[in-house]
Design an enzyme around this catalytic site. Structure first.
Site, PDB file in Angstrom:
ATOM      1  N   ASP A 199     -35.359  60.438  53.832  1.00  0.00           N
ATOM      2  CA  ASP A 199     -34.503  59.936  54.909  1.00  0.00           C
ATOM      3  C   ASP A 199     -33.514  58.915  54.365  1.00  0.00           C
ATOM      4  OD1 ASP A 199     -34.247  59.683  57.976  1.00  0.00           O
ATOM      5  OD2 ASP A 199     -34.449  57.589  57.357  1.00  0.00           O
ATOM      6  N   GLU A 260     -31.327  63.370  52.821  1.00  0.00           N
ATOM      7  CA  GLU A 260     -30.208  63.143  53.721  1.00  0.00           C
ATOM      8  C   GLU A 260     -29.164  62.287  53.003  1.00  0.00           C
ATOM      9  OE1 GLU A 260     -29.460  61.163  58.125  1.00  0.00           O
ATOM     10  OE2 GLU A 260     -30.994  60.336  56.814  1.00  0.00           O
TER      11      GLU A 260
HETATM   12  C1  GLC Z   1     -32.092  59.319  59.647  1.00  0.00           C
HETATM   13  C2  GLC Z   1     -32.722  60.168  60.716  1.00  0.00           C
HETATM   14  C3  GLC Z   1     -32.451  59.531  62.048  1.00  0.00           C
HETATM   15  C4  GLC Z   1     -33.064  58.143  62.074  1.00  0.00           C
HETATM   16  C5  GLC Z   1     -32.583  57.323  60.883  1.00  0.00           C
HETATM   17  C6  GLC Z   1     -33.385  56.079  60.706  1.00  0.00           C
HETATM   18  O1  GLC Z   1     -30.724  59.270  59.763  1.00  0.00           O
HETATM   19  O2  GLC Z   1     -32.239  61.482  60.630  1.00  0.00           O
HETATM   20  O3  GLC Z   1     -32.931  60.295  63.114  1.00  0.00           O
HETATM   21  O4  GLC Z   1     -32.725  57.487  63.256  1.00  0.00           O
HETATM   22  O5  GLC Z   1     -32.649  58.042  59.673  1.00  0.00           O
HETATM   23  O6  GLC Z   1     -34.583  56.350  60.057  1.00  0.00           O
END
Ligand code: GLC
Length: 527
Positions: A199, A260
């Protein structure tokens, strides 16, 4: 030979919304297990599950209170082990979400950290004195565009958070924190999972000097408080840490590391790793973000991505997620089909966001029903997190009770039971495309070459030792004529109603895309 994750079709599950098994209105692990037959029927084999860890669920589980415990809302560790066994029995692999950037403020680490300035865990988070005039240490804004620092009255210091004040950032400059995080990773790898989705991968480190950030002048529509995150994102230290996490994964053998990463393409590509391997699959949201949805734009997006991809980097395609509006809502049903055909015929690993295979649209809700804490800032994500509609029964077969979020607008027409019976459905289109990837190895390869296009359509080739394929997609609401590069047979059309052999001019109906297997490998050159 290709790695398993290169051949895979991935499916993203938002666990709170997939299937409720115990009648509390929230999706859970046993719910997922009970639906594995469906996923097997669909043909997907890499399952990415959103966070299942213990959490106060302020940010749907992205606020972790314990990295090695399952939250009771999802079930137990035994439920988890059973789910994993059932996945593996079906030849599926499990990728778990992992969030090392921050924890919940309910995590024991943070409780200790905030208890006093001399607690041994104080330095596990990012604490600073404010400016002499009482202001926070710098001008950084969090993702809700509010100050990224929150004042702690008891210990009279500020702590840093990129996300909500209830999600304090961990201090990854402290080696003990990294070791604790790695302990959490090893815990799940030891249980037999097949990889992680990292993440917020770019945001693990902040500038050591905490320098003020400039306003983002490039964003015309930048709301007040929107900063160019040059000092709080994509810091050089981040690369080394991701490479270190990757080494840990590699010690477990054939695992996959997904992540991500949101950055302009040149910086994005660095997350594959330059001097040492980092992520196998940094999420590619290029096509998803292409606006307006026009063939020249989409074509350019695809080409740019393919060209900048490192030599040994493997492509992937993401069209939807729990953070962006639903595909069918963004593009409409017809173009959602076109986009899906592109995603499943482009080279690389496709990621299907649960429900998008049905053409599920946004959930409508009243302000009182909103759950996502980003909603009050106009950034709410509830609409794309609606319950999976399984049937036309009460609560769409998702739950015996009222679901935690409202059902998507079109759940009556596009639920699984109805769509399975309809041979022209979006669901059957997905199933067919996934089956074609299995049958035709060229489609699973990396080769791609753009063909011609104009304001109305785009086309490309997929070529390999076992044959040559042609994809043409009409983005307009009128029929178009596309010149064929030879004779070929339509393997699938987004209308799910043609399989004829074509040559000369191919007529595409409005909003139709096709995948064609060329019979003559002849004259027209791919380049
Ligand atoms: C990422 C996730 C999102 C979350 C954020 C904080 O962007 O996809 O849903 O709110 O991280 O962990």
């Amino acid at each position: 030979m290709a790695a398993w994750w290169q051949d895979a079709v991935a499916y993203a599950i938002f666990p709170l919304s997939f299937q409720d098994s115990n009648g509390d209105g929230w999706g859970d692990i046993n719910g997922v297990t009970s639906r594995l037959d469906y996923l097997e029927w669909l043909g997907v084999d890499l399952i990415w599950l959103g966070p299942l860890y213990r959490s106060p669920m302020i940010d749907a589980g992205y606020d972790i209170a314990d990295f090695t415990m399952i939250d009771p809302v999802f079930g137990t560790l035994e439920d988890f082990d059973r789910m994993l066994t059932e996945m593996h029995r079906r030849g599926m692999r499990l990728v778990m979400d992992f969030v090392p950037n921050h924890t919940s403020d309910q995590h024991d680490w943070f409780r200790q950290s905030r208890s006093s300035r001399d607690n041994p865990r104080r330095d596990w988070y990012i604490w600073r004195d404010g400016k002499p005039n009482g202001e926070p240490p710098n001008n950084w804004a969090d993702n809700t565009k509010q100050p990224a620092w929150t004042w702690d009255e008891a210990t009279e210091q500020w702590y840093y958070h990129l996300f909500l004040p209830s999600q304090p950032d961990l201090n990854l400059r402290n080696p003990a924190v990294i070791e604790a995080i790695e302990g959490g990773m090893a815990y799940w790898l030891d249980r037999g999972i097949d990889g992680f989705r990292l993440d917020s991968a770019m945001n693990l480190y902040e500038d050591e000097l905490l320098r003020d950030e400039p306003k983002d002048e490039d964003l015309d529509s930048a709301p007040p408080g929107w900063m160019d995150h040059v000092f709080s994102s994509d810091r050089p230290e981040t690369h080394a840490l991701i490479a270190r996490f990757r080494r840990l994964l590699d010690r477990y053998g054939d695992k996959v590391f997904v992540g991500e990463v949101q950055a302009p393409l040149t910086r994005f590509m660095r997350y594959y790793g330059r001097t040492e391997p980092m992520l196998h699959l940094p999420f590619n949201t290029q096509v998803m973000k292409t606006e307006p949805w026009k063939p020249r734009k989409v074509d350019a997006s695809i080409e740019q991505y393919m060209q900048l991809l490192p030599e040994d980097g493997w492509p992937n395609w993401v069209l939807g997620s729990h953070d962006v509006p639903r595909l069918a809502t963004r593009l409409g049903q017809a173009q959602a089909r076109v986009a899906s055909l592109l995603m499943l015929t482009l080279p690389g690993t496709p990621f299907i966001y649960y429900g998008d295979e049905l053409g599920l649209e946004r959930s409508q809700f009243s302000p009182e029903e909103a759950v996502d804490p980003y909603e009050p800032f106009g950034l709410g994500r509830d609409a794309e997190r609606g319950p999976m509609p399984w049937s036309s029964e009460a609560n769409a077969g998702f739950s015996a009770t009222k679901p935690w979020l409202p059902l998507g607008d079109n759940h009556r027409e596009c639920n699984v039971a109805v769509s399975r019976e309809d041979e022209h459905s979006m669901l059957n289109l997905h199933r067919r495309l996934i089956a074609l990837r299995r049958e035709h190895p060229v489609l699973r390869g990396k080769e791609y070459a753009p063909a011609w296009g104009d304001e109305t359509f785009l086309a490309y080739y997929r070529t390999g030792a076992a044959g040559r394929y042609f994809v043409a997609a009409n983005f307009s609401d009128k029929p178009v004529e596309v010149e064929m590069p030879g004779e070929g047979t339509i393997l699938v059309s987004t209308t799910m109603s043609r399989t004829e052999t074509v040559s000369g001019m191919l007529t595409l109906a409005a909003n139709e895309a096709v995948l064609i297997q060329l019979t003559d490998s002849g004259s027209s050159d791919v380049s």
